[in-house]
Design a protein around this motif. Structure first.
Motif, short mmCIF file in Angstrom:
data_model
loop_
_atom_site.label_atom_id
_atom_site.label_comp_id
_atom_site.label_asym_id
_atom_site.label_seq_id
_atom_site.Cartn_x
_atom_site.Cartn_y
_atom_site.Cartn_z
N GLY A 173 0.78 -1.23 0.00
CA GLY A 173 0.00 0.00 0.00
C GLY A 173 0.81 1.28 0.00
O GLY A 173 0.30 2.34 -0.37
N MET A 174 2.08 1.24 0.40
CA MET A 174 2.84 2.47 0.55
C MET A 174 3.10 3.16 -0.79
O MET A 174 3.14 4.39 -0.87
CB MET A 174 4.16 2.20 1.28
N ARG A 175 3.26 2.37 -1.85
CA ARG A 175 3.55 2.95 -3.15
C ARG A 175 2.32 3.62 -3.77
O ARG A 175 2.43 4.28 -4.81
CB ARG A 175 4.11 1.90 -4.10
N ARG A 176 1.17 3.47 -3.16
CA ARG A 176 -0.04 4.13 -3.69
C ARG A 176 -0.21 5.54 -3.10
O ARG A 176 -1.19 6.22 -3.42
CB ARG A 176 -1.28 3.28 -3.39
N THR A 177 0.69 5.95 -2.26
CA THR A 177 0.59 7.28 -1.64
C THR A 177 1.53 8.27 -2.33
O THR A 177 2.28 7.91 -3.23
CB THR A 177 0.94 7.21 -0.14
N ARG A 178 1.46 9.52 -1.88
CA ARG A 178 2.34 10.56 -2.42
C ARG A 178 2.96 11.35 -1.27
O ARG A 178 2.35 11.49 -0.21
CB ARG A 178 1.56 11.55 -3.30
N ILE A 222 -0.92 12.75 6.45
CA ILE A 222 -0.39 12.36 7.75
C ILE A 222 1.07 12.77 7.84
O ILE A 222 1.75 12.95 6.83
CB ILE A 222 -0.51 10.83 7.99
N ASP A 223 1.55 12.90 9.05
CA ASP A 223 2.95 13.20 9.28
C ASP A 223 3.80 11.98 8.93
O ASP A 223 3.36 10.84 9.08
CB ASP A 223 3.16 13.58 10.76
N ILE A 224 5.01 12.23 8.47
CA ILE A 224 5.92 11.13 8.12
C ILE A 224 6.09 10.18 9.31
O ILE A 224 6.16 8.96 9.14
CB ILE A 224 7.31 11.68 7.71
N ARG A 225 6.13 10.74 10.52
CA ARG A 225 6.36 9.91 11.71
C ARG A 225 5.19 8.99 12.02
O ARG A 225 5.31 8.08 12.83
CB ARG A 225 6.63 10.82 12.92
N ALA A 226 4.05 9.20 11.36
CA ALA A 226 2.87 8.38 11.63
C ALA A 226 2.71 7.22 10.65
O ALA A 226 1.68 6.55 10.66
CB ALA A 226 1.62 9.26 11.58
N LEU A 227 3.73 6.94 9.84
CA LEU A 227 3.62 5.85 8.87
C LEU A 227 3.26 4.52 9.53
O LEU A 227 2.50 3.72 8.99
CB LEU A 227 4.94 5.70 8.10
N GLY A 228 3.83 4.31 10.72
CA GLY A 228 3.58 3.06 11.43
C GLY A 228 2.14 2.87 11.86
O GLY A 228 1.71 1.75 12.15
N TYR A 282 -0.40 3.54 9.88
CA TYR A 282 -1.22 3.29 8.70
C TYR A 282 -0.74 2.13 7.83
O TYR A 282 -1.45 1.69 6.94
CB TYR A 282 -1.29 4.57 7.84
N PHE A 283 0.48 1.66 8.09
CA PHE A 283 1.03 0.58 7.28
C PHE A 283 1.54 -0.53 8.19
O PHE A 283 1.82 -0.31 9.37
CB PHE A 283 2.14 1.10 6.36
N ASP A 284 1.67 -1.71 7.64
CA ASP A 284 2.02 -2.91 8.39
C ASP A 284 3.47 -2.86 8.86
O ASP A 284 4.39 -3.10 8.09
CB ASP A 284 1.78 -4.14 7.51
N THR A 285 3.67 -2.55 10.14
CA THR A 285 5.03 -2.45 10.68
C THR A 285 5.70 -3.81 10.79
O THR A 285 6.92 -3.88 10.96
CB THR A 285 5.01 -1.79 12.07
N SER A 286 4.92 -4.89 10.70
CA SER A 286 5.52 -6.23 10.78
C SER A 286 6.05 -6.70 9.43
O SER A 286 6.74 -7.72 9.35
CB SER A 286 4.49 -7.24 11.30
N ALA A 287 5.74 -5.95 8.37
CA ALA A 287 6.25 -6.32 7.05
C ALA A 287 7.77 -6.24 7.05
O ALA A 287 8.34 -5.28 7.59
CB ALA A 287 5.68 -5.39 5.98
N PRO A 288 8.46 -7.21 6.47
CA PRO A 288 9.93 -7.22 6.48
C PRO A 288 10.56 -5.96 5.89
O PRO A 288 11.66 -5.57 6.28
CB PRO A 288 10.27 -8.45 5.62
N SER A 289 9.83 -5.33 4.99
CA SER A 289 10.39 -4.16 4.30
C SER A 289 10.05 -2.84 4.97
O SER A 289 10.53 -1.78 4.55
CB SER A 289 9.87 -4.12 2.86
N PHE A 290 9.22 -2.84 6.03
CA PHE A 290 8.69 -1.58 6.55
C PHE A 290 9.78 -0.61 7.00
O PHE A 290 9.78 0.57 6.61
CB PHE A 290 7.72 -1.83 7.70
N GLU A 291 10.71 -1.06 7.84
CA GLU A 291 11.72 -0.15 8.37
C GLU A 291 12.59 0.43 7.25
O GLU A 291 12.92 1.62 7.26
CB GLU A 291 12.60 -0.86 9.40
#
Length: 346
Positions: free
Chosen positions: A33-38, A62-68, A70-79
């Motif tokens: 889902g992250m690539r669908r944002t701007r 949303i603020d950059i610091r709030a990504l966690g 709205y998106f799956d923080t358990s995804a291997p690629s999140f960090e």
């Protein structure tokens, strides 16, 4: 996303060509889902993540610091993806040229030919601007009585209608002066054309901003300087601050363009490898500066046009808006100017 036309890659040409918008579809992110944002610059010139935008619901930011949140923080690629987004959010402009430099400096691989090029529509609009930079090259190779062209492709096409021996002789003189082989000339033409396409894009952007800013000043004159608020010290002070900073930023950018034009003229007057390296370094080192200033000015003028589409509004409403929307972020413009690279003559 917005209701404007979206291509198969998930973003519009308008998005890609904008200085204040970065469609994350062009970045190799992997979190669902992250690539669908701007990433977008707001009125305060802060970078925020835009989750959606449409005519009825508006823009969901949303603020950059709030990504966690709205998106799956358990995804291997999140960090890793969050780090990339945080890095890009620090860029003062999202124009494709500044993005190239930023991504390369952080070793982020992107298909530049596909994603980090101005759209064909915008390149077409820059034809007249490009001729200023291609004319000296054409005259060096084909003589002074040739027609104007605006791209490397058109230059190659010209070989079909001229004396090839004469043209090749001139090309050899250029390759000798630049210290490159004749077969490297196409690469030089592409590099030269790309550098000055970026300048043409910035020049056109500035020329679009300037008349809008003049209307904005007339709007503040009418609503503040020439109204009962002319006796309001705070309103007058904020008006003067905004006008002065915007005018200074425009003047600063115009002086940089003048330096680029002078360096280009000197290069073609006396070709050398050193002069081209200086010219190239001068332009590329200022991409971030020019892009950042023009991005900021664009955001401010776009916001004014969106909030006052009829350029109306009571004096008090204009003054309140000026303080709330125009003053915040001006310090970022000043910072870009103060930290700009020094322009040195050849």
């Amino acid at each position: 996303m917005s209701t404007e036309a979206i291509d198969t890659e998930g973003y519009s040409a308008e998005d890609k060509d904008a200085l204040h918008i970065l469609p994350l579809a062009i970045i190799p992110l992997h979190t669902p889902g992250m690539r669908r944002t701007r990433l977008v610059k707001n009125a305060r010139l802060d970078t925020v993540v835009e989750l959606f935008k449409d005519n009825r619901a508006g823009s969901g930011q949303i603020d950059i610091r709030a990504l966690g949140d709205y998106f799956d923080t358990s995804a291997p690629s999140f960090e890793e993806d969050r780090t990339i987004v945080e890095v890009l959010s620090q860029e003062p402009s999202f124009d494709v040229y500044s993005l190239r430099l930023a991504l390369r400096s952080h070793n982020i691989k992107v298909d530049e030919a596909q994603h980090l090029r101005l759209s064909p529509q915008t390149q077409e609009k820059l034809t007249e601007y490009m001729r200023v930079f291609t004319r000296p090259l054409i005259q060096k190779v084909f003589g002074s009585d040739t027609k104007d062209v605006s791209s490397a492709t058109e230059i190659f096409e010209m070989f079909r209608g001229v004396d090839r021996d004469v043209a090749l002789k001139r090309i050899r003189s250029i390759s000798d002066a630049l210290g490159i082989e004749v077969d490297q000339i196409p690469g030089f033409l592409e590099d030269y054309g790309d550098i000055f396409l970026s300048l043409s894009y910035f020049k056109r952007t500035l020329e679009e901003i300037r008349p809008t800013f003049e209307r904005f000043k007339a709007w503040t004159d009418e609503g503040i300087r020439n109204s009962h608020l002319r006796h309001n010290k705070d309103a007058m002070r904020y008006t003067e601050i905004v006008d002065a900073q915007m005018e200074e930023a425009i003047a600063f950018t115009m002086l940089r363009f003048k330096a680029f034009d002078e360096a280009s003229a000197e290069f073609w007057k006396d070709l050398s490898e050193y002069r081209y390296a200086h010219l190239r370094r001068l332009v590329t080192s200022n991409h971030r500066t020019i892009g950042g200033i023009l991005c900021a000015l664009s955001v401010k003028m776009i916001r004014w046009q969106e909030d006052f589409p009829g350029e109306s509004g009571s004096p008090n409403k204009r003054a309140d808006w000026l303080l709330a929307e125009m003053v915040p972020g001006l310090d970022k413009i000043r910072h870009i100017q103060r930290t700009a690279p020094t322009v040195t003559p050849i």
